[in-house]
Write a protein that holds these residues in place. Structure first.
Motif, PDB file in Angstrom:
ATOM      1  N   UNK A   1       0.518  -1.090   0.187  1.00  0.00           N
ATOM      2  CA  UNK A   1       0.140   0.093   0.361  1.00  0.00           C
ATOM      3  C   UNK A   1       0.561   1.162  -0.361  1.00  0.00           C
ATOM      4  N   UNK A   2       2.563   1.108   0.464  1.00  0.00           N
ATOM      5  CA  UNK A   2       2.934   2.360   0.568  1.00  0.00           C
ATOM      6  C   UNK A   2       2.909   2.880  -0.747  1.00  0.00           C
TER       7      UNK A   2
ATOM      8  N   UNK B   1       1.037   9.672  -5.707  1.00  0.00           N
ATOM      9  CA  UNK B   1       1.176  11.012  -5.782  1.00  0.00           C
ATOM     10  C   UNK B   1       2.055  11.302  -6.780  1.00  0.00           C
ATOM     11  N   UNK B   2       2.770  11.042  -7.599  1.00  0.00           N
ATOM     12  CA  UNK B   2       3.424  10.922  -8.433  1.00  0.00           C
ATOM     13  C   UNK B   2       2.545  11.194  -9.688  1.00  0.00           C
TER      14      UNK B   2
ATOM     15  N   UNK C   1      -6.597  10.372  -3.499  1.00  0.00           N
ATOM     16  CA  UNK C   1      -6.505   9.049  -3.226  1.00  0.00           C
ATOM     17  C   UNK C   1      -5.183   8.490  -2.545  1.00  0.00           C
ATOM     18  N   UNK C   2      -3.752   9.032  -2.615  1.00  0.00           N
ATOM     19  CA  UNK C   2      -2.633   8.671  -2.499  1.00  0.00           C
ATOM     20  C   UNK C   2      -3.028   9.194  -0.386  1.00  0.00           C
ATOM     21  N   UNK C   3      -3.371  10.322   0.054  1.00  0.00           N
ATOM     22  CA  UNK C   3      -3.513   9.926   1.364  1.00  0.00           C
ATOM     23  C   UNK C   3      -4.824   8.948   1.883  1.00  0.00           C
ATOM     24  N   UNK C   4      -5.780   8.464   1.456  1.00  0.00           N
ATOM     25  CA  UNK C   4      -6.235   7.563   1.530  1.00  0.00           C
ATOM     26  C   UNK C   4      -6.097   6.017   1.838  1.00  0.00           C
TER      27      UNK C   4
ATOM     28  N   UNK D   1       3.938  14.943   2.264  1.00  0.00           N
ATOM     29  CA  UNK D   1       4.194  15.659   1.191  1.00  0.00           C
ATOM     30  C   UNK D   1       3.242  15.042   0.306  1.00  0.00           C
ATOM     31  N   UNK D   2       2.016  14.123   1.171  1.00  0.00           N
ATOM     32  CA  UNK D   2       0.526  14.361   0.501  1.00  0.00           C
ATOM     33  C   UNK D   2      -0.030  15.288   0.728  1.00  0.00           C
ATOM     34  N   UNK D   3      -0.052  15.920   2.188  1.00  0.00           N
ATOM     35  CA  UNK D   3      -0.503  16.477   3.313  1.00  0.00           C
ATOM     36  C   UNK D   3      -0.462  17.702   2.944  1.00  0.00           C
ATOM     37  N   UNK D   4       1.130  18.089   2.348  1.00  0.00           N
ATOM     38  CA  UNK D   4       1.085  19.401   1.628  1.00  0.00           C
ATOM     39  C   UNK D   4       0.655  19.944   0.354  1.00  0.00           C
TER      40      UNK D   4
END
Length: 283
Positions: A100-101, A108-109, A115-118, A145-148
């Protein structure tokens, strides 16, 4: 290859699939992407035939990494998703968290940040469940990074600081360096330059300990930008020149151009237009 030949002579199909998998990993690490894919496809075919879903997931994960290395992000995403299904199918929640990571990193890329955050939030819960600090830190680094990117600043700061703490516990200086840069960037965007400087300076110290010229150049450049923001033109230019010199040393033209452009902005703010024009021309 010698081990593979022996296993073929013995009719050891499980062993052969392991050999093909190991060959694929070695070739990927050596940068031979086509050779690695061929070997991994051999391994995958044998593992599918044998019905070994756990081993199949392992090979699929490496294939996903290979697709990422080749810039085939969409293909990587599909392969990682299939691997996660195999992990879940055999009840392997630890490896499922790791898969999942990779899914979150790939999303993210691709710029699919929600979707990446979830998926990363789900992965970190599983990593905590197994007390896997290394995996937790890696997931939290991506999550920050995703939250940012989604401008979920409070969550980004919490994830980033948790990643720093975990990486410090493990002595993972390179991981911490990434986290310090992330938090420095957040505080810079918020206009909190004093806090931003603390993180950027920490990242620069880590880069120096690691003897990483690229990270050092980035650190000097970021510090120069922050000093300029605070009105310290002299020290800003000094740091930006150090960044430029390191970029040139490692032949990174894009990095050098960025530092030159930042120097030009500082010179313009000081009314030194001819020198600024010279820098802009160089950039």
């Amino acid at each position: 290859r010698e081990v593979l030949k022996l296993r073929e002579e013995l009719g050891d199909e499980a062993g052969q699939s392991r050999s093909w998998h190991e060959i694929g990993v070695s070739l990927l690490q050596a940068g031979d992407l086509s050779g690695a894919m061929e070997a991994l496809e051999h391994a995958l075919s044998m593992r599918v035939k044998a019905g070994d879903r756990a081993a199949e997931a392992s090979t699929l994960r490496v294939m996903g990494e290979l697709h990422l290395e080749a810039g085939r992000d969409r293909q990587a995403l599909e392969v990682f998703r299939t691997a996660a299904l195999r992990d879940a199918g055999v009840g392997d929640r630890r490896n499922e968290a790791g898969t999942k990571s990779w899914i979150g990193r790939t999303l993210r890329r691709l710029g699919e940040f929600e979707a990446a955050r979830d998926v990363l939030q789900s992965a970190v819960v599983q990593a905590v469940e197994f007390k896997d600090a290394k995996l937790q830190a890696a997931i939290l680094t991506d999550l920050a990074a995703v939250h940012t990117a989604l401008w979920e600043i409070a969550d980004a700061l919490v994830a980033g600081q948790r990643a720093i703490d975990l990486n410090r516990q493990q002595g993972n200086k390179r991981g911490e360096l990434t986290n310090q840069n992330t938090l420095g960037g957040i505080y810079h965007a918020l206009g909190e330059t004093a806090r931003a400087r603390r993180h950027v300076e920490s990242a620069l110290l880590l880069a120096q300990e690691l003897a990483d010229d690229s990270a050092r150049a980035r650190g000097y450049n970021n510090l120069g930008v922050l000093l300029a923001h605070d009105g310290d033109a002299g020290n800003a230019l000094q740091n930006l020149r150090q960044a430029e010199s390191l970029w040139q040393k490692i032949e990174d033209a894009r990095g050098a151009a960025a530092s030159q452009a930042n120097m030009a902005e500082v010179l313009i703010s000081q009314g030194q237009l001819p020198q600024a024009e010279k820098r802009l021309t160089a950039a």
